[in-house]
Design a protein around this motif. Sequence first.
Motif, PDB file in Angstrom:
ATOM      1  N   LYS A   1       0.848  -1.188   0.000  1.00 20.90           N
ATOM      2  CA  LYS A   1       0.000   0.000   0.000  1.00 20.90           C
ATOM      3  C   LYS A   1       0.889   1.245   0.000  1.00 20.90           C
ATOM      4  O   LYS A   1       2.024   1.205   0.472  1.00 20.90           O
TER       5      LYS A   1
ATOM      6  N   TYR B   1       0.447  14.272   9.209  1.00 24.57           N
ATOM      7  CA  TYR B   1       0.142  13.015   8.532  1.00 24.57           C
ATOM      8  C   TYR B   1      -1.282  12.557   8.854  1.00 24.57           C
ATOM      9  O   TYR B   1      -1.927  11.909   8.038  1.00 24.57           O
ATOM     10  N   ARG B   2      -1.772  12.926  10.021  1.00 24.31           N
ATOM     11  CA  ARG B   2      -3.155  12.601  10.358  1.00 24.31           C
ATOM     12  C   ARG B   2      -4.117  13.306   9.402  1.00 24.31           C
ATOM     13  O   ARG B   2      -5.122  12.741   8.983  1.00 24.31           O
TER      14      ARG B   2
ATOM     15  N   ALA C   1      -4.484  11.527   6.148  1.00 23.11           N
ATOM     16  CA  ALA C   1      -5.448  10.415   6.208  1.00 23.11           C
ATOM     17  C   ALA C   1      -6.881  10.929   6.176  1.00 23.11           C
ATOM     18  O   ALA C   1      -7.731  10.390   5.449  1.00 23.11           O
ATOM     19  N   TRP C   2      -7.180  11.959   6.938  1.00 16.57           N
ATOM     20  CA  TRP C   2      -8.542  12.503   6.972  1.00 16.57           C
ATOM     21  C   TRP C   2      -8.957  13.039   5.602  1.00 16.57           C
ATOM     22  O   TRP C   2     -10.069  12.766   5.124  1.00 16.57           O
TER      23      TRP C   2
ATOM     24  N   ASP D   1      -9.647  10.275   3.048  1.00 14.46           N
ATOM     25  CA  ASP D   1     -10.945   9.630   3.323  1.00 14.46           C
ATOM     26  C   ASP D   1     -12.109  10.475   2.821  1.00 14.46           C
ATOM     27  O   ASP D   1     -13.141   9.942   2.399  1.00 14.46           O
TER      28      ASP D   1
ATOM     29  N   SER E   1      -7.634   4.407   1.195  1.00  9.05           N
ATOM     30  CA  SER E   1      -7.442   4.954   2.541  1.00  9.05           C
ATOM     31  C   SER E   1      -5.998   4.763   2.956  1.00  9.05           C
ATOM     32  O   SER E   1      -5.245   3.995   2.347  1.00  9.05           O
ATOM     33  N   ILE E   2      -5.607   5.467   3.993  1.00 11.48           N
ATOM     34  CA  ILE E   2      -4.244   5.365   4.507  1.00 11.48           C
ATOM     35  C   ILE E   2      -4.253   5.843   5.952  1.00 11.48           C
ATOM     36  O   ILE E   2      -5.114   6.628   6.352  1.00 11.48           O
ATOM     37  N   SER E   3      -3.312   5.367   6.731  1.00  6.48           N
ATOM     38  CA  SER E   3      -3.191   5.826   8.117  1.00  6.48           C
ATOM     39  C   SER E   3      -1.975   6.744   8.254  1.00  6.48           C
ATOM     40  O   SER E   3      -1.050   6.690   7.442  1.00  6.48           O
ATOM     41  N   ALA E   4      -1.989   7.549   9.304  1.00 10.87           N
ATOM     42  CA  ALA E   4      -0.872   8.466   9.543  1.00 10.87           C
ATOM     43  C   ALA E   4       0.430   7.699   9.758  1.00 10.87           C
ATOM     44  O   ALA E   4       1.495   8.114   9.299  1.00 10.87           O
ATOM     45  N   SER E   5       0.357   6.557  10.440  1.00  7.31           N
ATOM     46  CA  SER E   5       1.565   5.767  10.697  1.00  7.31           C
ATOM     47  C   SER E   5       2.132   5.188   9.404  1.00  7.31           C
ATOM     48  O   SER E   5       3.363   5.093   9.244  1.00  7.31           O
ATOM     49  N   GLN E   6       1.269   4.822   8.460  1.00  9.71           N
ATOM     50  CA  GLN E   6       1.749   4.312   7.174  1.00  9.71           C
ATOM     51  C   GLN E   6       2.464   5.410   6.384  1.00  9.71           C
ATOM     52  O   GLN E   6       3.505   5.171   5.760  1.00  9.71           O
TER      53      GLN E   6
END
Length: 300
Positions: A33, A54-55, A58-59, A62, A75-80
């Motif tokens: 990903k 980075y958060r 992600a928001w 989305d 989608s993606i997460s901040a940690s990714q």
Amino acid sequence: MDNIPKMTVIRQCLSLLPTLSPTCVPLDYGVKKLRTLALLQLSVTAHLLRWESYREYAWQLDASPDLQELLGLPSISASQVSRRMNQLPTALLEHLFYALTHLIKNLSRPASSGLLQRVGRLLLVDASCLKLPAFLSDWARVTRDRCGVKIHVSYAVTSPEHTFVQHMVPSTGNVSDYEGSDLLLHEEEVTYVLDRGYVCYERMDRWIEGGLNFVMRIADHHQANVLHEHPVPEGSRILRDATVQMGSGYTAMEQRVRLVEFTDEKGRLYRIVTTQWEASAEDIAEIYKHRWLIELFLSG
């Protein structure tokens, strides 16, 4: 992204990113990903829209089906994002920067007459220091209490409407401005515009011998031995136009330069030395005033 003007430079740069696809393939081995190309596109989009974390990456992803479709990323997460950013090679970003610079330079050639027709294209030169935390940056130590790197930049002015970064060279923070100029000054068909930090008589002689043109501010303490005074226009802010030899004794320059002194609207004195002999003194003052363009770039 409808609120971003279509013709902004950075949006045009975004359209070039897919040309990096073959370069990115080896970097995506085992990545399930957020492949490298999508990461670069997401980062440029974040810069355009001024996302601050980075958060927020992600928001915003989305909330935007169009962006998801563009990146092929539902989608993606901040940690990714953070993990992939840490894996991104800086050499790839350097490659992207020079690819974009080359493209912009070619696109600007039809309008490359320069700020003034008789002077031609300008390259504004300056450097900016970036402070680094001492506990992570022993390799970039400048003094006992300070660590940092310095970015040496040349900023092209091909016409009043066309400006862009042409070269960007990093160094540790203890490299002087005039030492950094050794990697930036090499084109004969431009005029370099420099501030007082670049005064080095040995280098100035070398630039002249190599056919390089410059417009450079000097400080009050720099000694200019006047060889010949030229007439100055009445009613202007030009105070002096002269042929001079800089320095004294064994430190003096071998080559002669032109000295133009003028005041600005607030009465501040500027002393400029240049190799431009054909331009008027008013032109020399006008050229130096445009140096604020690189100050705006570095402070932005």
